[in-house]
Design a protein around this motif. Structure first.
Motif, PDB file in Angstrom:
ATOM      1  N   THR A   1       0.757  -1.214  -0.162  1.00 22.30           N
ATOM      2  CA  THR A   1      -0.280  -0.375   0.296  1.00 22.30           C
ATOM      3  C   THR A   1       1.249   0.926   0.108  1.00 22.30           C
TER       4      THR A   1
ATOM      5  N   SER B   1       1.976   4.712   1.637  1.00 23.11           N
ATOM      6  CA  SER B   1       2.147   5.425   3.147  1.00 23.11           C
ATOM      7  C   SER B   1       1.265   6.439   3.176  1.00 23.11           C
ATOM      8  N   PRO B   2      -0.015   6.452   3.825  1.00 30.26           N
ATOM      9  CA  PRO B   2      -0.316   7.560   4.225  1.00 30.26           C
ATOM     10  C   PRO B   2      -0.165   8.580   3.443  1.00 30.26           C
ATOM     11  N   GLU B   3       1.481   9.369   3.874  1.00 26.65           N
ATOM     12  CA  GLU B   3       1.908  10.400   3.438  1.00 26.65           C
ATOM     13  C   GLU B   3       2.435  10.297   2.126  1.00 26.65           C
TER      14      GLU B   3
ATOM     15  N   GLN C   1      -0.928  10.904   0.410  1.00 25.61           N
ATOM     16  CA  GLN C   1      -1.887  12.375   0.171  1.00 25.61           C
ATOM     17  C   GLN C   1      -1.446  13.051  -0.727  1.00 25.61           C
TER      18      GLN C   1
ATOM     19  N   ASN D   1      -5.541  -0.876   7.431  1.00 27.13           N
ATOM     20  CA  ASN D   1      -5.007   0.313   6.703  1.00 27.13           C
ATOM     21  C   ASN D   1      -5.891   1.866   6.464  1.00 27.13           C
TER      22      ASN D   1
ATOM     23  N   LYS E   1      -8.570   2.979   7.812  1.00 21.12           N
ATOM     24  CA  LYS E   1      -8.902   3.674   8.484  1.00 21.12           C
ATOM     25  C   LYS E   1      -7.500   5.179   8.553  1.00 21.12           C
ATOM     26  N   GLU E   2      -6.969   5.027   8.679  1.00 22.87           N
ATOM     27  CA  GLU E   2      -5.060   6.244   8.515  1.00 22.87           C
ATOM     28  C   GLU E   2      -5.724   6.173   7.035  1.00 22.87           C
ATOM     29  N   LEU E   3      -5.623   6.037   6.033  1.00 24.27           N
ATOM     30  CA  LEU E   3      -5.783   6.426   4.411  1.00 24.27           C
ATOM     31  C   LEU E   3      -6.541   7.160   4.268  1.00 24.27           C
TER      32      LEU E   3
ATOM     33  N   GLY F   1      -8.159   9.143   6.578  1.00 25.06           N
ATOM     34  CA  GLY F   1      -8.447  10.320   7.831  1.00 25.06           C
ATOM     35  C   GLY F   1      -7.322  10.936   6.764  1.00 25.06           C
ATOM     36  N   GLN F   2      -6.595  11.071   5.749  1.00 24.98           N
ATOM     37  CA  GLN F   2      -5.880  11.720   5.506  1.00 24.98           C
ATOM     38  C   GLN F   2      -6.715  13.156   4.786  1.00 24.98           C
TER      39      GLN F   2
ATOM     40  N   ALA G   1     -14.631   2.625   8.338  1.00 28.46           N
ATOM     41  CA  ALA G   1     -13.342   3.358   8.795  1.00 28.46           C
ATOM     42  C   ALA G   1     -13.108   4.639   7.508  1.00 28.46           C
TER      43      ALA G   1
END
Ligand code: PGA
Length: 250
Positions: A177, A179-181, A184, A217, A219-221, A223-224, A248
């Motif tokens: 995946t 990363s959320p960063e 984003q 993963n 929720k964090e994704l 959440g961006q 999520a």
């Protein structure tokens, strides 16, 4: 405020029997969700079975592709008007598997986008870079080029009322995946790129992330700030996992 959208892309998976079980599970699970739009995109031959179950529920249905043409001598193709006939609200366009396996160019994808949009169905327009392109540092260039083909066909307001899915090709079906960063950063770039043409539309467009999104993963994704939901492949094939991703998104 953009409402999150979580769409399941079932690809070429399932049987009449297994799909019945899956869609019943999704419709049941969606009853307890608020603040998130849930959609499923079955293989086209099963769309009628699926809409028979989703009718009257909150679950939306989409097709996985659409022909550039509306009708005629195009053996094997499915027209967006046919899909619409079965109450589909969305159509995935330009998925990387269509681009890489079936050779759909940016121009063909843009043509499909136009056909879908003109029919009143909402395009879920997929873009994203390959691993080679990411390593070559041209992720933004690739996404911009794919988007610009649609601007060239449709003008500055092209994306009004449409959905974009950023799906890094190296993350699709690989278990890897972004990363959320990382995600984003590309989502923010996409929105800025859209804003150069029309800031209001850019602010409203839902930009989904796709590529091995799963219950762990999601929720964090989501959440961006610029990630407005997900386009889910593998994890959409089990009602329990898919509903966990939808949760999520709430
Ligand atoms: P995946 O597929 O979730 O299995 O990576 C996503 C997609 O191709 O839309």
């Amino acid at each position: 405020m953009r409402t999150p959208l979580v769409a399941g892309n079932w690809k070429m998976n399932g049987s009449r029997e297994s799909i019945k079980e899956l869609i019943n599970g999704v419709v049941e699970g969606a009853k307890s969700l608020t603040g998130v739009v849930v959609a499923v995109c079955p293989p086209s031959i099963y769309i009628a079975d699926v809409t028979a179950v989703t009718s009257g529920s909150s679950v939306e249905v989409g097709s996985q592709d659409a022909c550039t043409e509306l009708k005629g001598a195009f053996t094997g193709e499915t027209s967006i008007e046919m899909v619409k006939d079965f109450s589909c609200k969305y159509a995935i366009i330009g998925h990387s598997e269509r681009r890489s396996i079936y050779g759909e160019t940016d121009e063909v994808v843009a043509e499909k986008f136009t056909t879908v949009k003109n029919s009143g169905v909402i395009p879920i327009f997929c873009i994203g870079e390959t691993l080679e392109e990411r390593e070559g540092g041209i992720t933004e260039e690739v996404c911009a080029r794919q988007i610009d083909a649609v601007f060239a066909a449709q003008g500055d307001d092209a994306f009004a009322g449409s959905v974009i899915a950023y799906e890094p090709v190296w993350a699709i079906g690989t278990g890897k995946t972004a990363s959320p960063e990382q995600a984003q950063s590309v989502h923010a770039f996409i929105r800025q790129h859209l804003a150069k043409r029309n800031a209001d539309i850019a602010e409203k467009v839902q930009i989904l992330y796709g590529g091995s999104m799963n219950p762990a993963n999601a929720k964090e994704l989501i959440g961006q700030p610029d990630i407005d939901g997900g386009l889910i492949g593998g994890a959409s094939l089990k009602a329990e996992d898919f509903m966990a991703v939808c949760q999520a998104g709430q």
